[in-house]
Design an enzyme around this catalytic site. Structure first.
Site, PDB file in Angstrom:
ATOM      1  N   TYR A 141       5.303  -7.887  -5.032  1.00  0.00           N
ATOM      2  CA  TYR A 141       5.566  -9.320  -4.854  1.00  0.00           C
ATOM      3  C   TYR A 141       4.843  -9.906  -3.652  1.00  0.00           C
ATOM      4  O   TYR A 141       4.704 -11.131  -3.540  1.00  0.00           O
ATOM      5  CB  TYR A 141       7.074  -9.587  -4.750  1.00  0.00           C
ATOM      6  CG  TYR A 141       7.750  -8.988  -3.538  1.00  0.00           C
ATOM      7  CD1 TYR A 141       7.747  -9.648  -2.303  1.00  0.00           C
ATOM      8  CD2 TYR A 141       8.407  -7.761  -3.622  1.00  0.00           C
ATOM      9  CE1 TYR A 141       8.364  -9.095  -1.192  1.00  0.00           C
ATOM     10  CE2 TYR A 141       9.031  -7.202  -2.521  1.00  0.00           C
ATOM     11  CZ  TYR A 141       9.007  -7.871  -1.313  1.00  0.00           C
ATOM     12  OH  TYR A 141       9.610  -7.323  -0.211  1.00  0.00           O
ATOM     13  N   ARG A 142       4.344  -9.066  -2.761  1.00  0.00           N
ATOM     14  CA  ARG A 142       3.629  -9.581  -1.591  1.00  0.00           C
ATOM     15  C   ARG A 142       2.177  -9.893  -1.929  1.00  0.00           C
ATOM     16  O   ARG A 142       1.606  -9.332  -2.854  1.00  0.00           O
ATOM     17  CB  ARG A 142       3.678  -8.570  -0.444  1.00  0.00           C
ATOM     18  CG  ARG A 142       5.050  -8.421   0.169  1.00  0.00           C
ATOM     19  CD  ARG A 142       5.065  -7.354   1.233  1.00  0.00           C
ATOM     20  NE  ARG A 142       6.389  -7.258   1.841  1.00  0.00           N
ATOM     21  CZ  ARG A 142       6.863  -6.177   2.444  1.00  0.00           C
ATOM     22  NH1 ARG A 142       6.109  -5.090   2.525  1.00  0.00           N
ATOM     23  NH2 ARG A 142       8.068  -6.174   2.969  1.00  0.00           N
TER      24      ARG A 142
END
Length: 201
Positions: A141-142
């Site tokens: 998700y980063r």
């Protein structure tokens, strides 16, 4: 797919959860709800950017109606690069492209491990979430966004900021290599490690 390692005889890229997936897409505009993806490319590097391998570079077919809705900047830019002609000639759909890219990435990094790396990568991620959601879920998700360092440099070290000149070719693979080069530039000039405690000049 080509090995782009700079040093002859360097080992091949080994599958590792710390490898970084670099991505760039060209789109018909800026709104993921109304615009579409017309090109995608990926490069995977090791964590120190020393070894890299290029993945698929795919023009994605879109209708003439979709292409006609592009503004003048996009028509001129993608016309000059030859991308519009490649898009018209392509039979690759967004689903086809997502599947090919995911299969390539799985050979080099486990799912859910690499951040999405690039320049202003949140924009690519918005389009991917809209049009290639399965591929978007492959990533952690980063994000690793080189634009963050660019903006900090512009404010804190303007001389360093001005030292990197972009070629602005606006093709997906060229833009990825430029992003990797830009991160290397900031690593050498802006992200300078502190001297170990007790060490004097």
């Amino acid at each position: 797919m080509t090995d782009i390692s700079a040093v002859a005889g360097q080992p091949a890229l080994v599958r590792n959860e710390l490898n970084l997936v670099w991505l760039d897409m060209e789109m018909t505009g800026l709104d993921p709800d109304t615009d579409r993806i017309i090109e995608i490319a990926v490069v995977v590097t090791n964590s120190t950017l020393d070894i890299a391998v290029e993945g698929p570079v795919l023009a994605i077919h879109q209708s003439d109606e979709t292409l006609a809705k592009m503004d003048d900047w996009n028509k001129n830019t993608h016309g000059r690069s030859g991308l519009i002609d490649r898009v018209r000639a392509s039979s690759v759909t967004e689903a086809d492209a997502a599947a090919q890219i995911a299969a390539f990435l799985a050979e080099h990094v486990p799912p859910g491990k690499s951040p999405m790396c690039g320049n202003s990568i949140c924009q690519d991620r918005r389009f991917m979430a809209r049009w290639m959601p399965e591929l978007e879920r492959f990533f952690h998700y980063r994000n690793l966004d080189v634009s963050t360092l660019k903006e900090l440099c512009r404010r804190w070290q303007p001389a360093i900021y001005k030292g990197f000149q972009k070629r602005a070719m606006h093709t997906a693979l060229a833009d990825i290599h430029e992003s990797i080069d830009e991160l290397k530039y900031y690593r050498e000039r802006f992200l300078i490690p502190a001297a170990p405690a007790g060490e004097t000049a």
